[in-house]
Design a protein around this motif. Structure first.
Motif, mmCIF file in Angstrom:
data_model
loop_
_atom_site.group_PDB
_atom_site.id
_atom_site.type_symbol
_atom_site.label_atom_id
_atom_site.label_comp_id
_atom_site.label_asym_id
_atom_site.label_seq_id
_atom_site.Cartn_x
_atom_site.Cartn_y
_atom_site.Cartn_z
ATOM 1 N N LEU A 145 13.632 6.515 -5.846
ATOM 2 C CA LEU A 145 12.706 5.521 -6.402
ATOM 3 C C LEU A 145 11.397 6.100 -6.923
ATOM 4 O O LEU A 145 10.683 5.439 -7.674
ATOM 5 C CB LEU A 145 12.395 4.457 -5.338
ATOM 6 N N THR A 146 11.059 7.316 -6.529
ATOM 7 C CA THR A 146 9.773 7.890 -6.927
ATOM 8 C C THR A 146 9.876 8.926 -8.049
ATOM 9 O O THR A 146 8.872 9.498 -8.437
ATOM 10 C CB THR A 146 9.089 8.538 -5.708
ATOM 11 N N THR A 173 -1.956 -1.068 -5.196
ATOM 12 C CA THR A 173 -1.986 -0.413 -3.895
ATOM 13 C C THR A 173 -0.610 -0.565 -3.250
ATOM 14 O O THR A 173 -0.081 -1.674 -3.190
ATOM 15 C CB THR A 173 -3.046 -1.074 -2.995
ATOM 16 N N PRO A 174 -0.036 0.533 -2.746
ATOM 17 C CA PRO A 174 1.273 0.425 -2.087
ATOM 18 C C PRO A 174 1.195 -0.450 -0.836
ATOM 19 O O PRO A 174 0.144 -0.560 -0.212
ATOM 20 C CB PRO A 174 1.610 1.858 -1.699
ATOM 21 N N ALA A 175 2.304 -1.042 -0.492
ATOM 22 C CA ALA A 175 2.378 -1.866 0.718
ATOM 23 C C ALA A 175 2.100 -1.013 1.944
ATOM 24 O O ALA A 175 2.500 0.143 2.013
ATOM 25 C CB ALA A 175 3.753 -2.511 0.829
ATOM 26 N N THR A 207 7.976 2.371 2.809
ATOM 27 C CA THR A 207 8.731 3.495 3.357
ATOM 28 C C THR A 207 8.768 4.685 2.397
ATOM 29 O O THR A 207 9.526 5.615 2.609
ATOM 30 C CB THR A 207 10.176 3.063 3.660
ATOM 31 N N LEU A 208 7.958 4.671 1.358
ATOM 32 C CA LEU A 208 7.995 5.737 0.364
ATOM 33 C C LEU A 208 6.804 6.675 0.475
ATOM 34 O O LEU A 208 6.399 7.303 -0.492
ATOM 35 C CB LEU A 208 8.051 5.142 -1.045
ATOM 36 N N GLY A 209 6.224 6.783 1.636
ATOM 37 C CA GLY A 209 5.113 7.700 1.835
ATOM 38 C C GLY A 209 3.870 7.326 1.050
ATOM 39 O O GLY A 209 3.179 8.189 0.525
ATOM 40 N N GLY A 210 3.578 6.036 0.966
ATOM 41 C CA GLY A 210 2.373 5.594 0.269
ATOM 42 C C GLY A 210 2.500 5.563 -1.244
ATOM 43 O O GLY A 210 1.501 5.512 -1.939
#
Length: 105
Positions: A96-97, A55-57, A61-64
């Protein structure tokens, strides 16, 4: 030496967790645990198998989304600009994505 009944109980309990219909989950969960303390290797295995389900933090700051790669260092742009631009053009933005070529999950 441990009694054979105890060892067979441990083995049977371990094998009961294995889901043959979803080998990626079974292997991915165990590798994630086994690679504790080996962050880069665990990161690569997570990308390869997509398990465990992370689960993302909340404050990310990467839109989930969870990062799936590292960025090229700034020196790559300044010292090897032609090849950097060719790589970005063929694989996607240097963010990063953006998934890498081997990350097909």
């Amino acid at each position: 030496m441990l009694p054979l009944t105890f060892l067979s109980l441990v083995v049977n309990n371990y094998l009961a967790q294995y889901d043959a219909s979803n080998y990626k989950k079974s292997i991915g969960d165990q590798k994630w645990l086994a690679l504790f303390g080996q962050g880069l290797e665990a990161f690569a295995e997570w990308r390869r198998l997509d398990y465990p389900q992370l689960t993302p933090a909340v404050a990310g700051t990467l839109g989930g989304k969870i990062p799936v790669r590292f960025l090229y260092p700034g020196t790559e742009q300044s010292l090897n600009g032609v090849n950097y631009k060719a790589a970005v053009a063929s694989q996607g933005a240097d963010v990063l994505t953006t998934k890498l070529w081997f990350d097909v999950n």
